[in-house]
Write a protein that holds these residues in place. Structure first.
Motif, PDB file in Angstrom:
ATOM      1  N   ALA A   1      75.923  64.891  11.587  1.00 38.24           N
ATOM      2  CA  ALA A   1      74.550  64.382  11.556  1.00 38.24           C
ATOM      3  C   ALA A   1      74.472  63.004  12.190  1.00 38.24           C
ATOM      4  N   ARG A   2      75.460  62.153  11.889  1.00 37.50           N
ATOM      5  CA  ARG A   2      75.453  60.808  12.460  1.00 37.50           C
ATOM      6  C   ARG A   2      75.662  60.852  13.976  1.00 37.50           C
ATOM      7  N   SER A   3      76.580  61.706  14.433  1.00 39.51           N
ATOM      8  CA  SER A   3      76.830  61.781  15.872  1.00 39.51           C
ATOM      9  C   SER A   3      75.599  62.281  16.615  1.00 39.51           C
ATOM     10  N   THR A   4      74.853  63.222  16.014  1.00 42.30           N
ATOM     11  CA  THR A   4      73.623  63.715  16.642  1.00 42.30           C
ATOM     12  C   THR A   4      72.598  62.597  16.772  1.00 42.30           C
ATOM     13  N   MET A   5      72.462  61.785  15.732  1.00 41.16           N
ATOM     14  CA  MET A   5      71.515  60.670  15.782  1.00 41.16           C
ATOM     15  C   MET A   5      71.953  59.618  16.795  1.00 41.16           C
ATOM     16  N   LEU A   6      73.237  59.364  16.870  1.00 39.71           N
ATOM     17  CA  LEU A   6      73.746  58.372  17.815  1.00 39.71           C
ATOM     18  C   LEU A   6      73.497  58.810  19.257  1.00 39.71           C
ATOM     19  N   ILE A   7      73.757  60.072  19.552  1.00 46.12           N
ATOM     20  CA  ILE A   7      73.542  60.579  20.910  1.00 46.12           C
ATOM     21  C   ILE A   7      72.063  60.505  21.279  1.00 46.12           C
ATOM     22  N   ALA A   8      71.188  60.712  20.284  1.00 44.04           N
ATOM     23  CA  ALA A   8      69.750  60.617  20.534  1.00 44.04           C
ATOM     24  C   ALA A   8      69.340  59.208  20.950  1.00 44.04           C
TER      25      ALA A   8
ATOM     26  N   LEU B   1      65.663  64.788  14.380  1.00 43.31           N
ATOM     27  CA  LEU B   1      66.623  65.124  15.427  1.00 43.31           C
ATOM     28  C   LEU B   1      67.946  65.599  14.840  1.00 43.31           C
ATOM     29  N   GLY B   2      68.314  65.038  13.689  1.00 42.44           N
ATOM     30  CA  GLY B   2      69.587  65.397  13.058  1.00 42.44           C
ATOM     31  C   GLY B   2      69.499  66.619  12.169  1.00 42.44           C
ATOM     32  N   GLY B   3      68.271  67.113  11.941  1.00 41.87           N
ATOM     33  CA  GLY B   3      68.097  68.280  11.095  1.00 41.87           C
ATOM     34  C   GLY B   3      68.421  68.019   9.641  1.00 41.87           C
ATOM     35  N   ILE B   4      68.131  66.793   9.185  1.00 39.94           N
ATOM     36  CA  ILE B   4      68.421  66.411   7.804  1.00 39.94           C
ATOM     37  C   ILE B   4      67.189  65.755   7.197  1.00 39.94           C
ATOM     38  N   THR B   5      67.205  65.534   5.879  1.00 42.82           N
ATOM     39  CA  THR B   5      66.076  64.889   5.220  1.00 42.82           C
ATOM     40  C   THR B   5      66.069  63.393   5.551  1.00 42.82           C
ATOM     41  N   LYS B   6      64.910  62.775   5.363  1.00 44.82           N
ATOM     42  CA  LYS B   6      64.803  61.344   5.627  1.00 44.82           C
ATOM     43  C   LYS B   6      65.712  60.549   4.702  1.00 44.82           C
ATOM     44  N   GLN B   7      65.824  60.985   3.438  1.00 47.98           N
ATOM     45  CA  GLN B   7      66.682  60.299   2.484  1.00 47.98           C
ATOM     46  C   GLN B   7      68.146  60.341   2.924  1.00 47.98           C
ATOM     47  N   THR B   8      68.588  61.515   3.382  1.00 49.87           N
ATOM     48  CA  THR B   8      69.961  61.639   3.871  1.00 49.87           C
ATOM     49  C   THR B   8      70.164  60.795   5.123  1.00 49.87           C
ATOM     50  N   ALA B   9      69.173  60.826   6.025  1.00 53.63           N
ATOM     51  CA  ALA B   9      69.264  60.036   7.252  1.00 53.63           C
ATOM     52  C   ALA B   9      69.359  58.553   6.934  1.00 53.63           C
TER      53      ALA B   9
END
Length: 221
Positions: free
Chosen positions: A18-25, A40-48
């Motif tokens: 999830a972190r790598s997806t956000m970083l690439i974005a 973009l990461g396909g996760i909840t806002k709390q998890t993000a």
């Protein structure tokens, strides 16, 4: 007692899917909110938010507050270079797959944090070395200054900074180097300011106008 850089800590921060997806974005230099990055990461806002806090604490990301919103961006060009190198390495680790992006437009020209990458970026860097616009130590030669002046780009007017003027960056799709550093940023900014190229919204793609294509071909010969 451990000595030297703590590679494991940074690797652990980047390794989470999830972190790598956000970083690439964030590789196009934009600043995005936690809500946007969560989508973009396909996760909840709390998890993000939890992931983003770790990345900020690890100095991989920086956060800027504007009104009620908080915007996250890469902490600097060194982070972008690390991510680009990891994309190259991860693609090389799967030789049955085509390296780099599938989209032809993304392969042709894209932004890599703040400079030009892809086929066009690699071609530009190769020309600058072959025709001695750049010396072996990546300083700009007198001829290089003349070539940059042809498109009204004066390197003496570039804002100072801690970044080197010129730096080579390994290209994700081409597996060769393109130009980074303050000059790499200045060239891309100049192309966009002159409306010779434009950034596709919400994408890393750089599209050249017909005039931009003509000027680029003439400039590079």
């Amino acid at each position: 007692m451990r000595e030297g850089p703590d590679i494991a800590r940074i690797a652990a921060l980047v390794a989470d899917p999830a972190r790598s997806t956000m970083l690439i974005a964030l590789m196009d230099g934009r600043a995005l909110t936690a809500t946007e990055l969560a989508g973009l990461g396909g996760i909840t806002k709390q998890t993000a938010s939890s992931h983003l806090a770790k990345l900020v604490d690890g100095e991989v990301l920086m956060v800027e507050a504007q009104g009620r919103h908080r915007y996250f961006r890469l902490a600097g060009p060194n982070v972008a270079s690390l991510l680009e190198a990891l994309m190259v390495f991860s693609s090389d680790a799967a030789p049955s797959l085509r390296t780099g992006p599938r989209d032809p437009a993304l392969r042709k020209a894209r932004i890599c944090y703040d400079h030009l990458a892809g086929e066009v970026g690699v071609r530009l860097y190769k020309q600058m070395l072959a025709d001695e616009w750049l010396a072996n130590d990546l300083t700009v030669t007198r001829y290089g200054r003349e070539k940059l002046a042809e498109i009204d780009l004066d390197i003496d007017s570039l804002p100072p900074g801690n970044r080197p003027l010129c730096r080579a960056c390994l290209d994700w799709s081409e597996r060769r180097q393109h130009l980074a550093g303050r000059l790499g940023k200045a060239i891309l900014d100049h192309l966009i300011a002159r409306s010779w190229a434009r950034r596709v919204p919400a994408s890393r793609i750089i599209n050249f106008t017909s005039e931009g294509e003509r000027i680029l071909h003439g400039w590079l010969r």
